[in-house]
Motif scaffolding. Sequence first.
Motif, mmCIF file in Angstrom:
data_model
loop_
_atom_site.group_PDB
_atom_site.id
_atom_site.type_symbol
_atom_site.label_atom_id
_atom_site.label_comp_id
_atom_site.label_asym_id
_atom_site.label_seq_id
_atom_site.Cartn_x
_atom_site.Cartn_y
_atom_site.Cartn_z
ATOM 1 N N ILE A 1 -6.014 -5.811 0.663
ATOM 2 C CA ILE A 1 -5.971 -4.347 0.734
ATOM 3 C C ILE A 1 -7.261 -3.760 0.181
ATOM 4 O O ILE A 1 -7.841 -2.830 0.760
ATOM 5 C CB ILE A 1 -4.745 -3.807 -0.041
ATOM 6 N N GLU B 1 0.831 -1.200 0.000
ATOM 7 C CA GLU B 1 0.000 0.000 0.000
ATOM 8 C C GLU B 1 0.870 1.255 0.000
ATOM 9 O O GLU B 1 0.555 2.238 -0.675
ATOM 10 C CB GLU B 1 -0.936 -0.004 1.204
ATOM 11 N N LEU C 1 -8.217 0.626 -4.792
ATOM 12 C CA LEU C 1 -7.051 0.053 -5.458
ATOM 13 C C LEU C 1 -7.533 -0.513 -6.779
ATOM 14 O O LEU C 1 -8.323 -1.447 -6.809
ATOM 15 C CB LEU C 1 -6.436 -1.037 -4.567
#
Length: 201
Positions: free
Chosen positions: A71, A39, A82
């Motif tokens: 994530i 990340e 993402l």
Amino acid sequence: MTTVTKKRKPAEEGAAVFDRDLDELPQELRWREWMGRIEAVLFASAAPVGREDLARVVGQGAPIEMLIDHIRAELNGRPYELAQVAGGWMLRTRTQFADAIKAAADLGDQPLAFTEMEMGVLCAIAYHQPIDRAGLADIFGKEVSRDLLARLRYKDLIASGPRSPRPGAPHTFVTTETFLVTFDLQSLRDLPELELRGESI
């Protein structure tokens, strides 16, 4: 004449070696650290980050796709996500917050704006690349100005491609990674089918 070769310092004498595998950590803590590293790398990058680059910060054989999925799950409900684009991954704001971002001070000028002709030429290049100015003229029935092409190049949406087989070997144009990111495409294969005269190509 004598040449002197500098000896490299052993790793232990120089900077600390980056520990990718984190074998000393319990499994759960190792997983969290790997997620944090990925990340952080994505947060620090303005462009999509590929799998090979992410593999440099996690252990040998670490399941990067599973880490990415975890994530993503943690980002549910956050104003950013993402996304997988242009052969890699990147963090970006969610579309429902676009108006809020445009309303923020000094951020309203960031989105790319196109004239109708610029968008037409960009689409022609995307679907027919590599293509030269003569090829674009065949499509539009008129010359495409160098200034228009320079604007698309300035926005980093097109770049020079291989030389054309036409006489004089003129330069051709191709789209860039920025083009893929701007239009949320993983690759050129994700371009929508182009319909001409009722037929798709």
